[in-house]
Motif scaffolding. Sequence first.
Motif, PDB file in Angstrom:
ATOM      1  N   GLN A  94       0.814  -1.207   0.000  1.00 41.75           N
ATOM      2  CA  GLN A  94       0.000   0.000   0.000  1.00 41.75           C
ATOM      3  C   GLN A  94       0.852   1.262   0.000  1.00 41.75           C
ATOM      4  OE1 GLN A  94      -2.582  -0.728   3.402  1.00 41.75           O
ATOM      5  NE2 GLN A  94      -4.340  -1.004   2.051  1.00 41.75           N
ATOM      6  N   ALA A  95       1.985   1.219   0.668  1.00 43.57           N
ATOM      7  CA  ALA A  95       2.845   2.400   0.687  1.00 43.57           C
ATOM      8  C   ALA A  95       3.309   2.749  -0.725  1.00 43.57           C
ATOM      9  CB  ALA A  95       4.038   2.159   1.605  1.00 43.57           C
ATOM     10  N   LEU A  96       3.700   1.719  -1.502  1.00 41.63           N
ATOM     11  CA  LEU A  96       4.110   1.965  -2.885  1.00 41.63           C
ATOM     12  C   LEU A  96       2.916   2.399  -3.727  1.00 41.63           C
ATOM     13  CD1 LEU A  96       6.005   1.864  -5.309  1.00 41.63           C
ATOM     14  CD2 LEU A  96       5.616  -0.621  -5.422  1.00 41.63           C
ATOM     15  N   LEU A  97       1.784   1.729  -3.551  1.00 41.96           N
ATOM     16  CA  LEU A  97       0.596   2.086  -4.329  1.00 41.96           C
ATOM     17  C   LEU A  97       0.143   3.510  -4.020  1.00 41.96           C
ATOM     18  CD1 LEU A  97      -1.417  -1.254  -3.955  1.00 41.96           C
ATOM     19  CD2 LEU A  97      -0.150  -0.463  -5.960  1.00 41.96           C
ATOM     20  N   ARG A  98       0.249   3.894  -2.762  1.00 40.99           N
ATOM     21  CA  ARG A  98      -0.141   5.256  -2.392  1.00 40.99           C
ATOM     22  C   ARG A  98       0.736   6.282  -3.104  1.00 40.99           C
ATOM     23  NH1 ARG A  98      -0.104   7.902   3.748  1.00 40.99           N
ATOM     24  NH2 ARG A  98      -1.403   9.733   3.231  1.00 40.99           N
ATOM     25  N   GLN A  99       2.042   5.997  -3.164  1.00 44.05           N
ATOM     26  CA  GLN A  99       2.941   6.933  -3.835  1.00 44.05           C
ATOM     27  C   GLN A  99       2.607   7.035  -5.321  1.00 44.05           C
ATOM     28  OE1 GLN A  99       5.357   8.869  -2.149  1.00 44.05           O
ATOM     29  NE2 GLN A  99       5.081   9.930  -4.111  1.00 44.05           N
TER      30      GLN A  99
END
Length: 697
Positions: A94-99
């Motif tokens: 999710q951290a990568l997807l959020r970025q």
Amino acid sequence: MKNRSSRPWLATALLLASCAGTRPAPVATTAPATPAPTETYPKGVGLDMADLDRTVNPCDDFFQFSGGNWLRNNPVPSYASSWGPRNLLGNRTQALLRQILEDAAANRTAAPGSNLQKVGDFYAAAMDTAAIDRAGLAPLRPELERLAAVRDAAALHREIIRLQDLGVGVFFQVGVGVDEKMSSQYAVQMGQGGLTLPNREFYFKTDARSEKVKAAYRAYMQQVLELAGAPPALAQLDAATVERIETRLAKASRTPVELRDPQTNYNKMTVAAAQKRYPALDPKGLLAGLQMGKAQEIIVGQPAFLDEVNAVLKTENIPDLKAYLRWHLLRSTAAALPTPFADAAFRFSQAQTGAKQQAARWKRMQAATDSYLGEAFGQLYVDQAFPPAAKAKALEMVNNVKASMAEHIQTNTWMSAPTKAEALKKLAALRVKIGYPDVWKDYSSLKITRESYLKNLLAARQWENRREAAHLGQPIDRTEWGMTPPTINAYYDPTLNEMVFPAGYLQPPFFDPQADDAVNYGAIGGVMGHEMTHGFDDQGRQYDAQGNLRDWWTPADAAEFTKRAAVVGRQYDAFSPLDSVHVNGQLTMGENLADFAGLTVVYGALQKQLQQRYGNGPRPKFDGFTPEQRYFLSWAQLRRTNIRPEALRQQIATDPHSPGQYRTIGPLMNMPQFQAAFGCQEGDKMIRKPADRAVIW
């Protein structure tokens, strides 16, 4: 495993057989399998030794031994209903997807109509809560006014079509999918639906837990209807009307266990015959309105349920039917309406899951973007997160598991030669998809703007429904995926005879190219074996190599399989994680069989891999554990789960997967390979007597 269709997913099958290979030296049975303090072993990758509870004997409770410390140190966060390794991986993903999403939303120069523009605008509109709250119900007003204007049965029917087109599943489910008995063509499929509670059982149970959920259901309806402008007295009256109509539908619905039988849930009839049987439903007009008018036949999942829908449409008055439709329109769009609507929906989910607070909005909207623009979003994700080397390694493992499965079929002692030949034919025809689609969805005809999240949501639903309807009469598209690339999951599709592993799953801790073979085979290898053997479980075994629902078993072989599978059902029926709550061995049969068989088959694949790598020489221990022990530890550590009691009760009532602790110990209790790896003896709690073991493959 996840279902792509309106019918419950096909689950798993096969099981335990001895596997060849070097057996590790047994460990003491009076104490946990821990390395001797005077020995030094190289540190391994992929297993965290600090997570083990070495005060527990692995032969007594492998779930606690393999992860007891982790379970104590990782309570369920307030916004979640359960917590396990998949959630931790989800957080990283999710951290990568959020970025990716925030970068896309900040990019106001993306080419109009491009995936980047659509993903960025969808997420930006979804995150703009100030604009959503200011707009109120205005974006939904045209649909509400259409519904309010209904005065007769003909207008009501048009509104049912309209809502189905917008992805609001009123009364039933309808769509286009692969014909299960003629897998070379698409067919219209209709089945039961139209309920707010998770399944029919919730409408009739009277225990305290169920009554609490029903009270939350009633409060939820009344709150949302009041938010939409109904006076309290009318909202209460309409909520009671909805419950009454849904209870009628629930009474006519099949149980979750009954929905697992693909034969009884396949009932093909001509459109003319359906029109005669269900005149108030008007299937011919329905299909024409949903752009499926060219269909000459319909596959009805539950004919008696549609009899009741037809009766409801004939006997209920127009105002009551409108109340039902209005509720489902509001319910299905609550997440895109002003904050009080979303908060009301969360309060209802709290009663079912026990979650203490709502997940952060960016997490919810990231999930929505993945749901509605999954492959446009997925392309952006794959570019950053999935190297080609990972795909190659995963394919190598799949091929090894497939070879082991073939051996288990060939050496099976109770299956006849004709059935073995059909099984091997099906295995050879199995397709494997890794990472991401070779052909991506074309979103060019879908319009997404920053004007309104709700409008985007409805547009995306309508676009997907019409894209699916356009398949009718076309060749089967075998490039399609039922999951998006970032998804941390996998599935087997029986009608296409394929298994699919998205890129999101192929990363640590489920797949780590740096880990030793035992860890990878116990982790993602176990998933590969699980999905592969779904093709031979109590449901999947009913489909042939081409994906047709066809009986290819001899009567004697089918009877023997059923007898052996029943042992698994009885074992799981006996598991009770909460007072008076037992696992449903029939509901979870397919997934349990897939766990059993997958573990056994993949164990054989690991032995082959170790033989190729080390020959007859010594096999290294990492962290003091043999490859066989690390294999079982890897399987177990990925199934450790803390779960709230409310969510656990709901899982047992609705989920075809058993709770994590039983997915861990259930198969191992039957496996001689586990007994040998940890030196367990007859009488240990993790070991069943030979006469009581479930053995299929």
